[in-house]
Design an enzyme around this catalytic site. Sequence first.
Site, PDB file in Angstrom:
ATOM      1  N   SER A  42      55.875 -35.618  75.810  1.00  0.00           N
ATOM      2  CA  SER A  42      55.245 -35.030  74.616  1.00  0.00           C
ATOM      3  C   SER A  42      53.735 -35.049  74.773  1.00  0.00           C
ATOM      4  O   SER A  42      53.193 -35.841  75.555  1.00  0.00           O
ATOM      5  CB  SER A  42      55.604 -35.854  73.373  1.00  0.00           C
ATOM      6  OG  SER A  42      54.890 -37.093  73.404  1.00  0.00           O
ATOM      7  N   ASP A  43      53.061 -34.203  74.024  1.00  0.00           N
ATOM      8  CA  ASP A  43      51.633 -34.396  73.904  1.00  0.00           C
ATOM      9  C   ASP A  43      51.439 -35.641  73.033  1.00  0.00           C
ATOM     10  O   ASP A  43      52.389 -36.160  72.436  1.00  0.00           O
ATOM     11  CB  ASP A  43      50.973 -33.155  73.284  1.00  0.00           C
ATOM     12  CG  ASP A  43      49.496 -33.071  73.627  1.00  0.00           C
ATOM     13  OD1 ASP A  43      48.927 -31.975  73.596  1.00  0.00           O
ATOM     14  OD2 ASP A  43      48.918 -34.132  73.972  1.00  0.00           O
ATOM     15  N   TRP A  44      50.235 -36.116  72.985  1.00  0.00           N
ATOM     16  CA  TRP A  44      49.987 -37.419  72.348  1.00  0.00           C
ATOM     17  C   TRP A  44      50.162 -37.312  70.834  1.00  0.00           C
ATOM     18  O   TRP A  44      49.515 -36.507  70.199  1.00  0.00           O
ATOM     19  CB  TRP A  44      48.592 -37.898  72.747  1.00  0.00           C
ATOM     20  CG  TRP A  44      48.595 -38.774  73.975  1.00  0.00           C
ATOM     21  CD1 TRP A  44      48.032 -40.009  74.106  1.00  0.00           C
ATOM     22  CD2 TRP A  44      49.213 -38.501  75.244  1.00  0.00           C
ATOM     23  NE1 TRP A  44      48.232 -40.510  75.374  1.00  0.00           N
ATOM     24  CE2 TRP A  44      48.989 -39.623  76.078  1.00  0.00           C
ATOM     25  CE3 TRP A  44      49.970 -37.440  75.760  1.00  0.00           C
ATOM     26  CZ2 TRP A  44      49.477 -39.695  77.393  1.00  0.00           C
ATOM     27  CZ3 TRP A  44      50.446 -37.513  77.066  1.00  0.00           C
ATOM     28  CH2 TRP A  44      50.193 -38.630  77.862  1.00  0.00           C
ATOM     29  N   PHE A  45      51.102 -38.109  70.335  1.00  0.00           N
ATOM     30  CA  PHE A  45      51.527 -38.052  68.928  1.00  0.00           C
ATOM     31  C   PHE A  45      52.159 -36.711  68.602  1.00  0.00           C
ATOM     32  O   PHE A  45      52.192 -36.295  67.451  1.00  0.00           O
ATOM     33  CB  PHE A  45      50.345 -38.301  67.973  1.00  0.00           C
ATOM     34  CG  PHE A  45      49.660 -39.607  68.199  1.00  0.00           C
ATOM     35  CD1 PHE A  45      48.402 -39.664  68.757  1.00  0.00           C
ATOM     36  CD2 PHE A  45      50.295 -40.795  67.895  1.00  0.00           C
ATOM     37  CE1 PHE A  45      47.786 -40.875  69.009  1.00  0.00           C
ATOM     38  CE2 PHE A  45      49.684 -42.026  68.128  1.00  0.00           C
ATOM     39  CZ  PHE A  45      48.421 -42.062  68.694  1.00  0.00           C
ATOM     40  N   GLY A  46      52.669 -36.064  69.616  1.00  0.00           N
ATOM     41  CA  GLY A  46      53.198 -34.714  69.397  1.00  0.00           C
ATOM     42  C   GLY A  46      54.701 -34.675  69.214  1.00  0.00           C
ATOM     43  O   GLY A  46      55.356 -33.727  69.670  1.00  0.00           O
TER      44      GLY A  46
END
Length: 714
Positions: free
Chosen positions: A227-231
Amino acid sequence: MASPDTDVSDLVDSLSLDEKCSLVRGAADPEGTATGYVPGVPRLDIPEFRLADGPLGIRIPGRSSTAFPASIAVAATFDPELARRQGVAMAREAKASGQHAVLGPGLNLVRVPNCGRNFEYYAEDPVVTADFAAAVVEGLQSEDVIATPKHYVANNQETKRLVVSAEVGERALRELYLPGFEAAVEAGAGSVMTAYNRVNGTHMSDHRRLVTEVLKDEWSFDGYVVSDWFGTESAVGAATAGLDLEMPGISLEALHEAFGIDPDAEMLEEGDDESIPAGETTTPRFATELKAAVGRDRAGLDRLDDMVARILGQMARIGLLDGDWDDGGALDAPEHRDLAETLAARGTVLLKNDDGALPLSDDADVALVGPGVAEAMLGGGGSSEVTPAREVSALAGIRARTDGSVVFEPGVERVVTPSFFDDESADAAGDDEDAGDDFPGGKTPDIDAAVDCAREADVAVVVVRDATTEGADRETLRLPGEQDELVEAVADAADRTVVVVQSGGPVELPWRDSVDAVVESWYPGQADGDALASVLYGDADPSGRLPVTFAPEESYPTASEERFPGVDDEAQYDEGVFVGYRHFDTADADDEPTYPFGHGLSYATFEYGEAEARGDDAVAVEVTNASDRAGREVVQAYVRPPAVAGVERPTRELAGYAAVELAAGETETVELSLSEHAFRRYDDAEGWTVDAGDYVVEVGRSSRDVRVETTVSR
Ligand code: GLC
């Protein structure tokens, strides 16, 4: 010896549920070097696993590494071999820093000229994007470092990036937005990063059709999806959609603390309507929800095992599981510095050069004007920021190169590029006397002083810049501050005026008719001044070509609010495939481009012989350097499809290109293979289709400077 696959499946069977859950999410890196960190399982000799940003170079908090030019500058070389070499160099710097995966290349298509991350991406064209993405992936993976093409998919703006839905049709997805990722997977990428945004209403981290059915099943991708960060929006939704690894896997507070990220960085503030919507949270999902979820049924356990196997499989592939991972590599190696300069020089585009204003003579007295000339233009703001061990400003580079005098005036206030890591970058860059608030020699921003020094010199070189960043889009394509006024004032007074534009994408150049030469050097990275001087003085022929169209802001197809930034969190991609030159070359485009896709002048002059089709997928043409100096030409081939009733297609599509170096008077037969991509079209009912008929193959210097044509029949 057992194959890594056998080892991996044995390993998965030996892991407890808790151990499996610990391998599919990030944690705080005890060493504090990695952007993403997965603790190992010492009981089974599974080592820890580190991931580091980014596309322009390796970012390690508090440490320096080679700051390569922006990706758009690399694409402007139209020479993917250089990008492959950059991948190799970044992998060696990652290894020297103990990082096993690089969070790059960034390869989203340049759909919106204002996008704050265009500098991190390659082009408005899918063939160029695919070629460069694949080249960097090959370079990284060849050194046993995992490449992470990002951000899958249709992350073409920063405005409300965490919530906006790209409302995009299947044909545009297939013909424009997916090809770069497919090429990256075919090139052997070990991972893919999902985008923050939604596509047709579903968050990419939860997008089963695009992540599992297309990426994993249709393209046979056997790596892991991160995932993207906090995504991530959910644990079960993401895991069942095909996400394999959640990053950063820790809370927002822990991230700030562990990585020194500026707490005010817009992208990470909870509840801000520009970023994480109110009510959402950055509390890690996998850490809190996954175990309970997968513990419920066999399907959940099977998915968890597949997630773990995909991650361990890539660790095994690079030798991490059998202790074979070569953590050699090298930071700030001389060959990396040289490559950074070559990339910056080759990616420099000569947009205009009236009456041979360039190259400069060695003894010309220069008035060097601009607020940023005393610091290298390293890049844009955000996760791609790199702190180099050395950097050469335009002022230093030109002073080192010329035999004439160089007088410097800032002219206007400094243009500041926002940073996510202010404190850290200042520390690692050291006390550079040119950095900070004041200008060298105690100069102050004063347009009159700039005009006076320009009037006295043989030539005025005005360096202007924009300021783009992850997390925000540009509100206008005009240059920030009073730079336009500065250029006009200097041009009124100087005998000869050369403007160097350092931008992350298309910008408006309202004064272009008032100056003698315009050079686009993008964000050239640490070698800024040396690369610029080599082009301005003719040591290097400006061989860059535009990978994006420069045009009046209101003429881009995304100029309407519904298309960008969207209304009610939906961006309508109803321009379809008519993005960039595909739009401007259609009959109903309102405006002519200022400078078209593929444009770029040379100091040499090239003549083209007849184009000859080679079968139905290649073309050959004789190119002659008719000048008295060496030059570098980018020969381009575009395909014009036959008319088909009821089918709207772009007038032309780039099919192939080659950058060739020719000595004075030299002739070379250049053969270009023609990508199938330029012939086929995606039909929602039939899928990929190549219409029968005659395809005109245009060969020339740009999408608008066609020199010769031939035809191939399908
Ligand atoms: C950022 C970016 C991504 C980057 C990641 C880690 O939000 O979108 O490109 O690799 O987080 O810094």
